[in-house]
Design an enzyme around this catalytic site. Structure first.
Site, short mmCIF file in Angstrom:
data_model
loop_
_atom_site.label_atom_id
_atom_site.label_comp_id
_atom_site.label_asym_id
_atom_site.label_seq_id
_atom_site.Cartn_x
_atom_site.Cartn_y
_atom_site.Cartn_z
N HIS A 66 0.83 -1.20 0.00
CA HIS A 66 0.00 0.00 0.00
C HIS A 66 0.87 1.26 0.00
O HIS A 66 0.57 2.23 -0.70
CB HIS A 66 -0.92 -0.03 1.23
N ARG A 73 -12.19 -1.43 -18.25
CA ARG A 73 -12.22 -2.82 -17.77
C ARG A 73 -13.59 -3.09 -17.17
O ARG A 73 -14.06 -2.33 -16.31
CB ARG A 73 -11.16 -3.03 -16.71
N ASP A 91 -1.81 -8.87 -10.58
CA ASP A 91 -2.38 -10.21 -10.44
C ASP A 91 -1.51 -11.27 -11.09
O ASP A 91 -1.42 -12.39 -10.58
CB ASP A 91 -3.80 -10.24 -11.01
N CYS A 114 -0.62 -2.71 -17.66
CA CYS A 114 -1.38 -1.72 -16.88
C CYS A 114 -1.27 -1.96 -15.38
O CYS A 114 -1.99 -1.35 -14.61
CB CYS A 114 -2.84 -1.69 -17.30
C1 PEP Z 1 -3.44 -5.86 -12.13
O1 PEP Z 1 -3.84 -6.89 -11.60
O2 PEP Z 1 -2.23 -5.65 -12.42
C2 PEP Z 1 -4.37 -4.77 -12.45
C3 PEP Z 1 -4.00 -3.74 -13.19
O3 PEP Z 1 -5.61 -4.83 -11.95
P1 PEP Z 1 -5.98 -4.61 -10.39
O4 PEP Z 1 -4.76 -4.12 -9.69
O5 PEP Z 1 -7.10 -3.65 -10.42
O6 PEP Z 1 -6.40 -5.99 -10.00
MG MG Z 2 -5.95 -7.33 -11.57
#
Ligand code: PEP
Ligand code: MG
Length: 547
Positions: A185, A319, A432, A479
């Site tokens: 965080h 998304r 992720d 991203c």
């Molecule tokens: C990711 O998983 O890198 C992503 C951009 O989506 P989030 O962080 O919203 O899961």
């Molecule tokens: Mg993600």
């Protein structure tokens, strides 16, 4: 004599000034007999009331909607009549106010932990509530961000959303924490606010408040006990660095002109900035939070149209709803799942409630039609080519011509070439993808080393996707948080990604890093990082080569 501490630099920039640490959690005093139970009960309930008021004030002031949400949930906990009753009962039976609060919240804590899932994830918020209420009872400062009356460098073991929600970048010069990691965080907040930050610097906990320090958020160096001249010189250098960055503008390009689109990650129209070439990730969850039922079609059309209009002709990659695991939604996740991150999340929620996705896509199509915007849609957590095909088919049938898939699961990354037969583009969610490639919960601070986006294995998966994109002649972007690290952005460019999407404040530093290297240099750095044995070595070798 100045002393050098070294941590992990996670948000570039220089800072200098006195360090002040987040106040420690209060210690319970030795229990003493209660002379006046009625007055003692009032003291306990009064402490909860004043904590609720303080948290409500912070929620009001919070600029980050997710943090505001967490704070509002904490206010509800502090105002919970069941908790107050439990505290009062304990006081009546002879327990002092701080101990009664501690014990009642410990009971709540045990119940939350036993319930698992979303409630278990709220345990840290209960602990924070306990610390605050006990501190008020004892007349100690409430744990949280200090207020020394001058700009300062904030030190902490680690920072939670409740700490950072009201963080004022005009007062806080930089962040330095003992724990944390590249995806913690602290890192995310530092980058979003444009603050230099160093994590994993345990020595900071032993530095007395008020000590003058300098900090380099790129190298991870924290120098303790510097003199006033060094502070002034460091601040001058940082001012010059910021001036240089703000003088950069225009599309992302390597030194020899190879284009890499620099896009923004946003949660609402308010996050859009002129500096970005478009939106690379519009997270739509905000609209769904705090609901017992999903938002209706018209409300969604209005919200999306607002973002599309604000983009003013620039592309917007939206998304679709990414619910579950770290983003639970009550109407989609009634029962607790044993492994929410491996459960029905992301696109998988459409298995249970297909109409939620259908309504969202219809709203996006209507808003796109009404504004004439260049709208791309993508689904989170796509795992198989069949899922990608179904999603793309649904989007195209509604008149949305550009449909893509997020690559967040190794199964998808390894089959990027096949996925690209079904969709028009890929966007790699490195937060992720790290979690699933390393089987390491992205919320687990203890596993930060595994979740480090410099892990060569992660780079290899990204490189494979980028190659598939080149072969198919289709865009493949990144991203996740990885795109916001200027040194890593250079490596990602060398791996062949076509766009980088990040929080808006990170764009100037990434633009400047790209402009310093030719594509061939980016490729050399990428090859060196890929060949490194681990994340630390990859980061180091890329740093050495780029001098
Ligand atoms: C990711 O998983 O890198 C992503 C951009 O989506 P989030 O962080 O919203 O899961
Ligand atoms: Mg993600």
């Amino acid at each position: 004599m100045a002393e050098l501490l070294t941590g992990l630099g996670v948000s570039a920039g220089l800072a200098a000034g006195p360090v002040h640490r987040v106040a420690a959690a209060p210690q319970l005093p030795r229990p003493t007999p209660v002379a006046d139970p009625a007055a003692e009960a009032q003291r306990a309930v009064g402490a909860l009331t004043s904590v609720a008021a303080e948290l409500a004030r912070r929620a009001e002031a919070a600029t980050d909607p997710t943090a505001a949400e967490i704070l509002r949930a904490q206010v509800m906990m502090a105002e919970d009549p069941v908790l107050r009753e439990a505290v009062t009962e304990r006081v009546k039976s002879g327990t002092g106010a701080p101990h009664a609060i501690d014990a009642a919240l410990a009971e709540h804590r045990a119940a939350f932990t036993a319930a698992g899932g979303y409630l278990a994830e709220r345990v840290a918020d209960l602990d924070d509530l306990r610390d605050r209420a006990v501190a008020v009872c004892l007349g100690e400062p409430m744990p949280g961000i200090p207020d020394p009356g001058e700009p300062f460098i904030l030190g902490a073991r680690d920072l939670a959303p409740a700490d950072t929600a009201g963080l004022d970048p005009a007062r806080v010069l930089a962040l330095v924490t003992a724990d944390g990691g590249p995806t913690s965080h602290t890192t995310i907040v530092a980058r979003a606010l444009g603050l230099p930050a160093v994590v994993r610097c345990p020595g900071i906990l032993d530095v007395p408040d008020g000590t003058l320090v300098t900090l380099d958020g790129a190298s991870g160096d924290v120098t303790i006990g510097v003199d006033a001249g060094t502070v002034a010189e460091t601040r001058r250098r940082e001012r010059r660095r910021r001036e240089r960055l703000s003088a950069t503008s225009g599309p992302g390009r390597t030194a020899d002109g190879h284009p890499v689109a620099l896009l923004a990650n946003i949660g609402s129209a308010a996050d859009l900035v002129d500096d970005a070439e478009g939106v690379g990730l519009f997270r739509t969850e905000l609209l769904y939070l705090d609901r017992t039922e999903p938002p209706g079609l018209d409300e969604q059309v209005t919200t999306y149209a607002e973002v599309f209009a604000a983009a003013g002709g620039r592309k917007v990659v939206l998304r679709t709803l990414d619910a579950g695991a770290d983003k639970p939604l009550p109407f989609l996740h009634a029962g607790a799942e044993p492994n929410p991150a491996l459960g029905v999340r992301g696109l998988r929620t459409a298995r249970r409630r297909p109409e939620v996705l259908a309504t969202q896509l219809a709203a996006i199509a209507q808003a796109a039609g009404a504004t004439g915007a260049d709208v791309w849609v993508m689904a989170p957590m796509v795992t198989t080519p069949a899922e990608a095909a179904e999603f793309a088919g649904q989007a195209r049938a509604l008149g949305l011509p550009t449909a893509g898939a997020m690559v967040e699961v190794p199964a998808a990354a390894l089959r990027a070439e096949v996925l690209l037969r079904q969709v028009d583009f890929l966007s790699i969610g490195t937060n992720d993808l790290s979690q699933y490639a390393f089987a390491a919960d992205r919320l687990c601070g203890d596993l930060a080393d595994l979740l480090d986006p410099w892990q060569p294995v992660l780079l290899e998966l990204i490189g494979g996707c980028a190659r598939a994109g080149v072969a198919a002649g289709k865009p493949v972007g990144v991203c996740g948080e990885a795109a916001a690290d200027p040194a890593l952005a250079v490596v990602l460019t060398g791996l062949g990604v076509t766009s980088l999407s990040m929080s808006a404040r990170a764009i100037p530093a990434v633009r400047s890093a790209l402009a310093d290297r030719t594509l061939a240099e980016c490729q050399q750095l990428a090859a060196a990082a890929l060949a490194a044995p681990d994340a630390a070595a990859a980061r180091a070798v890329a740093g050495q080569l780029s001098g």
